[in-house]
Scaffold this motif. Structure first.
Motif, PDB file in Angstrom:
ATOM      1  N   ASP A  28      40.391 -15.685 -16.421  1.00 48.80           N
ATOM      2  CA  ASP A  28      41.259 -16.054 -15.390  1.00 48.80           C
ATOM      3  C   ASP A  28      40.576 -16.003 -13.914  1.00 48.80           C
ATOM      4  O   ASP A  28      40.947 -16.277 -12.947  1.00 48.80           O
ATOM      5  CB  ASP A  28      42.599 -15.314 -15.026  1.00 48.80           C
ATOM      6  N   ARG A  29      39.111 -15.664 -14.007  1.00 50.45           N
ATOM      7  CA  ARG A  29      38.318 -15.411 -12.834  1.00 50.45           C
ATOM      8  C   ARG A  29      37.178 -16.541 -12.780  1.00 50.45           C
ATOM      9  O   ARG A  29      36.023 -16.446 -12.358  1.00 50.45           O
ATOM     10  CB  ARG A  29      37.644 -13.915 -12.526  1.00 50.45           C
ATOM     11  N   PHE A  30      37.238 -17.372 -13.904  1.00 55.56           N
ATOM     12  CA  PHE A  30      36.213 -18.497 -14.125  1.00 55.56           C
ATOM     13  C   PHE A  30      36.153 -19.394 -12.945  1.00 55.56           C
ATOM     14  O   PHE A  30      37.065 -20.461 -12.943  1.00 55.56           O
ATOM     15  CB  PHE A  30      36.556 -19.089 -15.237  1.00 55.56           C
ATOM     16  N   VAL A  31      35.568 -19.196 -11.793  1.00 56.90           N
ATOM     17  CA  VAL A  31      35.529 -19.796 -10.661  1.00 56.90           C
ATOM     18  C   VAL A  31      35.274 -21.210 -10.873  1.00 56.90           C
ATOM     19  O   VAL A  31      36.150 -22.350 -10.043  1.00 56.90           O
ATOM     20  CB  VAL A  31      34.318 -19.293  -9.668  1.00 56.90           C
ATOM     21  N   ARG A  32      34.229 -21.796 -11.378  1.00 58.90           N
ATOM     22  CA  ARG A  32      34.164 -23.159 -11.644  1.00 58.90           C
ATOM     23  C   ARG A  32      35.274 -23.960 -12.327  1.00 58.90           C
ATOM     24  O   ARG A  32      35.589 -25.285 -11.972  1.00 58.90           O
ATOM     25  CB  ARG A  32      32.902 -23.356 -12.610  1.00 58.90           C
ATOM     26  N   ALA A  33      35.896 -23.508 -13.103  1.00 64.20           N
ATOM     27  CA  ALA A  33      37.077 -23.875 -13.811  1.00 64.20           C
ATOM     28  C   ALA A  33      38.362 -24.017 -12.860  1.00 64.20           C
ATOM     29  O   ALA A  33      38.913 -25.021 -12.891  1.00 64.20           O
ATOM     30  CB  ALA A  33      37.534 -23.243 -15.111  1.00 64.20           C
ATOM     31  N   LEU A  34      38.388 -22.913 -12.251  1.00 71.85           N
ATOM     32  CA  LEU A  34      39.609 -22.875 -11.160  1.00 71.85           C
ATOM     33  C   LEU A  34      39.197 -23.980  -9.882  1.00 71.85           C
ATOM     34  O   LEU A  34      40.142 -24.698  -9.653  1.00 71.85           O
ATOM     35  CB  LEU A  34      39.420 -21.586 -10.276  1.00 71.85           C
ATOM     36  N   TYR A  35      38.004 -24.165  -9.879  1.00 68.64           N
ATOM     37  CA  TYR A  35      37.661 -25.090  -8.799  1.00 68.64           C
ATOM     38  C   TYR A  35      37.711 -26.497  -9.244  1.00 68.64           C
ATOM     39  O   TYR A  35      38.424 -27.453  -8.515  1.00 68.64           O
ATOM     40  CB  TYR A  35      36.226 -25.083  -8.211  1.00 68.64           C
ATOM     41  N   GLY A  36      37.243 -26.904 -10.462  1.00 64.88           N
ATOM     42  CA  GLY A  36      37.525 -28.143 -11.157  1.00 64.88           C
ATOM     43  C   GLY A  36      38.826 -28.536 -11.366  1.00 64.88           C
ATOM     44  O   GLY A  36      39.231 -29.508 -10.820  1.00 64.88           O
ATOM     45  N   LEU A  37      39.800 -27.678 -11.598  1.00 69.80           N
ATOM     46  CA  LEU A  37      41.291 -28.122 -11.607  1.00 69.80           C
ATOM     47  C   LEU A  37      41.773 -28.294 -10.395  1.00 69.80           C
ATOM     48  O   LEU A  37      42.581 -29.143 -10.249  1.00 69.80           O
ATOM     49  CB  LEU A  37      41.744 -26.695 -12.485  1.00 69.80           C
ATOM     50  N   SER A  38      41.380 -27.652  -9.497  1.00 71.47           N
ATOM     51  CA  SER A  38      41.960 -27.913  -8.128  1.00 71.47           C
ATOM     52  C   SER A  38      41.447 -29.108  -7.594  1.00 71.47           C
ATOM     53  O   SER A  38      42.484 -29.848  -7.047  1.00 71.47           O
ATOM     54  CB  SER A  38      41.393 -26.867  -7.170  1.00 71.47           C
ATOM     55  N   VAL A  39      40.348 -29.670  -7.944  1.00 66.59           N
ATOM     56  CA  VAL A  39      39.691 -30.962  -7.647  1.00 66.59           C
ATOM     57  C   VAL A  39      40.755 -32.059  -8.151  1.00 66.59           C
ATOM     58  O   VAL A  39      41.171 -33.083  -7.616  1.00 66.59           O
ATOM     59  CB  VAL A  39      38.415 -31.023  -7.835  1.00 66.59           C
TER      60      VAL A  39
END
Length: 240
Positions: free
Chosen positions: A151-162
């Motif tokens: 849940d702290r995987f920044v690249r996945a958090l950012y990718g999903l947000s995009v």
């Protein structure tokens, strides 16, 4: 001579097996028994020996599968470097068959599916956007699974947000994801710009302005400052 003939029989049999003839599980097991010289163990010693031999076989298979998965991942990243996202997607899908709980593989599936959504075209001329949406939903699912694992995987958090902000028009879902990114990476300017955009689209103009001000205060890069200032002005104009 007997050993040579036996080896030829095994070699011919295996060649037949791997050149298209469909064999039953019983046939495969028989080949394995012949190769390991284990047929019908009955005594304690024979049973122990059979177990040892098959345990070694299992260990060999596990190591081989691990290596295959690594190579699929490596091949996938090479395809990504070459911008061949369709082929890369196939490789990461195969790697996931070996490692279904690997967050990095899900991340790369999300990346490739996102790019493939841009390449999706209605070749049949029906006016349907289903293929594009299928890729976007795959990207959403892949990023989400990566985040479930870490849940702290920044690249996945950012990718999903995009995906939420720029593709699915669901920017409200991106806000908590990007706020989490800001907690982890306090100077991630890309995430800041997307978060400000998400605030803007949800009419949270004050929060968007604060993000742009934060960007301006944290960098000396002229291009980033100019972009933040221009976008801040747009937000202020829209808020009046």
């Amino acid at each position: 001579m007997k050993k040579i003939l036996f080896g030829l029989v095994i070699s011919i049999s295996l060649m037949t097996l791997f050149t298209g003839c469909i064999k039953s599980n019983k046939t495969i097991i028989r080949y394995q028994k012949m190769e390991e010289k284990v047929d019908h163990p009955t005594t304690i010693e024979e049973l122990k020996e059979a177990i040892d031999k098959y345990e070694n076989r299992v260990a060999d298979i596990q190591l081989a599968n691990q290596q295959i998965a690594i190579w699929y991942k490596m091949l996938g990243t090479r395809y990504v470097d070459a911008k061949m996202y369709g082929e890369a997607l196939k490789c990461f899908q195969k790697a996931l068959e070996f490692y279904p709980n690997n967050q990095n593989l899900y991340y790369w599936v999300g990346v490739c599916a996102g790019y493939m959504s841009h390449a999706a075209m209605d070749f049949s001329g029906t006016g349907s956007t289903q293929v594009r949406m299928n890729y976007l939903k795959l990207a959403e699912d892949a990023y989400s699974r990566a985040i479930q694992i870490d849940d702290r995987f920044v690249r996945a958090l950012y990718g999903l947000s995009v995906i939420y902000v720029f593709e699915l028009d669901e920017s409200e879902k991106a806000i908590p994801l990007l706020e989490k990114v800001m907690e982890i990476e306090t100077k991630d300017f890309n995430a800041m710009f997307v978060l400000a955009r998400a605030y803007y689209e949800n009419y949270e103009f004050d929060k968007a302005v604060k993000i742009y001000d934060k960007i301006i205060s944290l960098t000396k890069a002229a291009d980033i400052i100019n972009a933040a200032q221009d976008l801040k002005k747009q937000v202020l104009d829209a808020s009046y």
